[in-house]
Design a protein around this motif. Structure first.
Motif, PDB file in Angstrom:
ATOM      1  N   UNK A  65       0.827  -1.202   0.000  1.00  0.00           N
ATOM      2  CA  UNK A  65       0.000   0.000   0.000  1.00  0.00           C
ATOM      3  C   UNK A  65       0.861   1.251   0.000  1.00  0.00           C
ATOM      4  N   UNK A  66       2.006   1.191   0.673  1.00  0.00           N
ATOM      5  CA  UNK A  66       2.899   2.347   0.713  1.00  0.00           C
ATOM      6  C   UNK A  66       3.400   2.676  -0.686  1.00  0.00           C
ATOM      7  N   UNK A  67       3.799   1.650  -1.426  1.00  0.00           N
ATOM      8  CA  UNK A  67       4.278   1.868  -2.794  1.00  0.00           C
ATOM      9  C   UNK A  67       3.154   2.357  -3.697  1.00  0.00           C
ATOM     10  N   UNK A  68       1.990   1.742  -3.564  1.00  0.00           N
ATOM     11  CA  UNK A  68       0.879   2.104  -4.432  1.00  0.00           C
ATOM     12  C   UNK A  68       0.487   3.562  -4.250  1.00  0.00           C
ATOM     13  N   UNK A  69       0.287   3.991  -3.006  1.00  0.00           N
ATOM     14  CA  UNK A  69      -0.214   5.343  -2.782  1.00  0.00           C
ATOM     15  C   UNK A  69       0.864   6.413  -2.940  1.00  0.00           C
ATOM     16  N   UNK A  70       2.119   5.995  -3.017  1.00  0.00           N
ATOM     17  CA  UNK A  70       3.196   6.953  -3.314  1.00  0.00           C
ATOM     18  C   UNK A  70       3.395   7.144  -4.807  1.00  0.00           C
ATOM     19  N   UNK A 127     -12.356   6.606  -3.320  1.00  0.00           N
ATOM     20  CA  UNK A 127     -12.518   6.317  -1.898  1.00  0.00           C
ATOM     21  C   UNK A 127     -13.626   5.306  -1.666  1.00  0.00           C
ATOM     22  N   UNK A 128     -14.701   5.359  -2.458  1.00  0.00           N
ATOM     23  CA  UNK A 128     -15.743   4.338  -2.364  1.00  0.00           C
ATOM     24  C   UNK A 128     -15.155   2.951  -2.585  1.00  0.00           C
ATOM     25  N   UNK A 159      -7.430   4.673  10.913  1.00  0.00           N
ATOM     26  CA  UNK A 159      -7.021   6.052  10.683  1.00  0.00           C
ATOM     27  C   UNK A 159      -5.565   6.138  10.239  1.00  0.00           C
ATOM     28  N   UNK A 160      -4.694   5.328  10.828  1.00  0.00           N
ATOM     29  CA  UNK A 160      -3.292   5.303  10.423  1.00  0.00           C
ATOM     30  C   UNK A 160      -3.165   4.955   8.955  1.00  0.00           C
ATOM     31  N   UNK A 177      -3.698   8.070   2.540  1.00  0.00           N
ATOM     32  CA  UNK A 177      -4.564   7.822   1.383  1.00  0.00           C
ATOM     33  C   UNK A 177      -5.443   9.043   1.124  1.00  0.00           C
ATOM     34  N   UNK A 178      -6.088   9.538   2.177  1.00  0.00           N
ATOM     35  CA  UNK A 178      -6.934  10.724   2.049  1.00  0.00           C
ATOM     36  C   UNK A 178      -6.121  11.911   1.551  1.00  0.00           C
ATOM     37  N   UNK A 179      -4.928  12.100   2.100  1.00  0.00           N
ATOM     38  CA  UNK A 179      -4.087  13.227   1.675  1.00  0.00           C
ATOM     39  C   UNK A 179      -3.746  13.132   0.189  1.00  0.00           C
TER      40      UNK A 179
END
Length: 293
Positions: free
Chosen positions: A52-57, A86-87, A164-165, A170-172
């Motif tokens: 997930x870190x790689x994907x969202x970066x 987000x959905x 939340x963590x 992701x939201x940002x």
């Protein structure tokens, strides 16, 4: 160690086995049977999975996600694409985490580096029509699991903290790229989580306990997941024998912006819809489901 009063847990553990490992295995098997389109599993990172870190970066990954959402309907602007992302992502995250907590009291480590994704495209029905949707299987790091109980407020706090963590970056990212507000994105995430708590509670036969836990988690003052519109409510009709029949629904706190696209409309439980109109539509839907003219 988790308590033993959850009805979905095995009543005994084989001599010599690791009870935590046995519970984790049972929970993952139950989740996969319950939501087979999005499996939760444990294991190391590999070439088939993207953290997930790689994907969202990745700008390319997010641009591809936006392009996918814009290809589904005519008239999808950047903010609407952000809502759709987000959905979809909230649906993936909740489907692979909430059943583990509701059914078995398990709380995975949801830091981005501890979660891996394997995306694919499928079809789903929405408001009577079939659309493409992005889904993913999810892989967790085994050592990151905490063992608790759905009814324990402290465990609920741990679950909320992990969600939340995971979602803050992701939201940002979605906000920075699509300009849909952070508040709107958090509301959509809360809707996805609340919806899965209700459905998982039904699945495991503990719906009232699941609803209460969801409201404790999603109504914490100061939490970005908190909004006043989100709630559960009942609608009641009379069946063909003139007996009362009630069904529980979730009032959404956010708006997916589906009404903005060509041919779109307000969803049945949209926060923008008048409650009286919403309830009458739901009553009719329940009548239709029960075959009541």
């Amino acid at each position: 160690m988790a308590r033993d009063d959850n009805p979905s847990r095995a009543s005994a553990t084989a001599p010599g086995s690791d009870p935590k490992r046995a519970l984790l295995t049972q929970a993952l098997e139950a989740q996969s049977a319950y939501v087979p389109e999005m499996r939760a599993e444990i294991g190391p990172a590999s070439a088939d999975w993207t953290s997930s870190k790689t994907f969202w970066a990745s700008d390319a990954a997010l641009d591809d996600f936006i392009a996918f959402e814009q290809s589904r309907y005519e008239g999808v602007d950047a903010k609407t694409a952000g809502a759709f992302i987000m959905n979809d992502y909230g649906y993936i995250l909740s489907a692979t985490t909430v059943p583990l907590f509701v059914g078995f009291g398990l709380i995975p480590d949801l830091s981005l580096s501890s979660v891996a994704l394997k995306f694919y495209t499928t079809e789903r029905r929405h408001e009577g029509k079939v659309y493409r949707a992005r889904r993913a299987n999810v892989r967790f790091v085994e050592r990151g699991f905490q063992y608790g109980h759905l009814s324990d407020p402290e465990d609920g706090e741990r679950f909320r903290s992990e969600i939340e963590t995971h979602l803050r970056p992701v939201v940002d990212r979605i906000h920075a790229t699509t300009r849909l507000s952070r508040a709107a994105l958090w509301r959509l995430a809360g809707d996805a989580i609340a919806d899965r708590f209700l459905d998982a509670g039904r699945h495991f036969g503990i719906v009232e306990t699941a609803k209460a836990a969801a409201m404790r988690i999603l109504k914490v003052p100061g939490s970005p997941l908190t909004n006043r519109e989100l709630q559960y409510f009942d609608v009641t009709i009379f069946d063909r024998h003139q007996k009362e029949f009630s069904a529980t629904f979730q009032q959404r706190g956010g708006c997916c912006r589906f009404y903005c696209v060509e041919g779109g409309a307000y969803c049945t439980t949209c926060v923008l819809k008048a409650p009286a109109d919403r309830d009458e539509e739901l009553r009719q839907a329940v009548r239709d489901q029960l075959g009541i003219v």
